[in-house]
Design an enzyme around this catalytic site. Sequence first.
Site, short mmCIF file in Angstrom:
data_model
loop_
_atom_site.label_atom_id
_atom_site.label_comp_id
_atom_site.label_asym_id
_atom_site.label_seq_id
_atom_site.Cartn_x
_atom_site.Cartn_y
_atom_site.Cartn_z
N TYR A 32 0.84 -1.20 0.00
CA TYR A 32 0.00 0.00 0.00
C TYR A 32 0.87 1.25 0.00
CZ TYR A 32 -3.25 3.56 1.69
OH TYR A 32 -3.98 4.72 1.85
N GLU A 66 -11.57 6.37 5.11
CA GLU A 66 -10.97 7.18 6.18
C GLU A 66 -11.96 7.38 7.32
OE1 GLU A 66 -7.91 7.88 6.57
OE2 GLU A 66 -7.07 7.65 4.56
N TRP A 103 -5.29 1.65 10.40
CA TRP A 103 -5.47 1.60 8.96
C TRP A 103 -5.33 0.17 8.46
CZ3 TRP A 103 -8.00 3.66 5.39
CH2 TRP A 103 -7.70 3.43 4.05
#
Length: 196
Positions: free
Chosen positions: A26, A48, A56
């Site tokens: 990522y 988000e 995350w």
Amino acid sequence: MGDLVTGEDGLARPAWAAHDEMLRHYYDTEWGMPVRDERGLFERLSLEAFQSGLSWATILRKRENFRAAFANFDPDAVAGFDEADRERLLADAGIVRNRRKIDATITNARATVALRDHGGLADFIWGFRPVQTPTPRDFTEVPTTSPESLALSKALKKAGFAHVGPTTMFALMEAVGIVDTHLVGSWRRGSSGLWA
């Protein structure tokens, strides 16, 4: 430069992206690269919001499940979700089952569709790009908000969006390349092509 780790490939990355293959991929391929299309920005905005209060990595591991659950983040499709869809989402163990965040995603899809009459989501969000980007040398120098993220948060709320606080909006701005908070010394610093 203790916050950077040089991998076996000779590339310096932050510690959070140095050891987990999913996070490294990522970081290396997506985080901080410009996203300028409506669907892409709606997905990032939604993820988000779901990430708020969580790691995350948790969201990234569930990303494909989120895409399946939310019609690949097609704003038109999600804007049409009804109470049956809400119940389906609340029962879906593959995503984060938080009613407030699910409701915010549906609300934000409707607000995204409404923004098309005013230039669209991409132009709206990118209109808050600052004149300068931070140049952090370590994690203590990475901001969590900015005047622009605060202004974006207020503007989105005024446009009918939910769960778009200034910290969440700064994270969005980092993720989609509006600011570059890659640490100085990271191989990704400046890789978006938007910041030197």
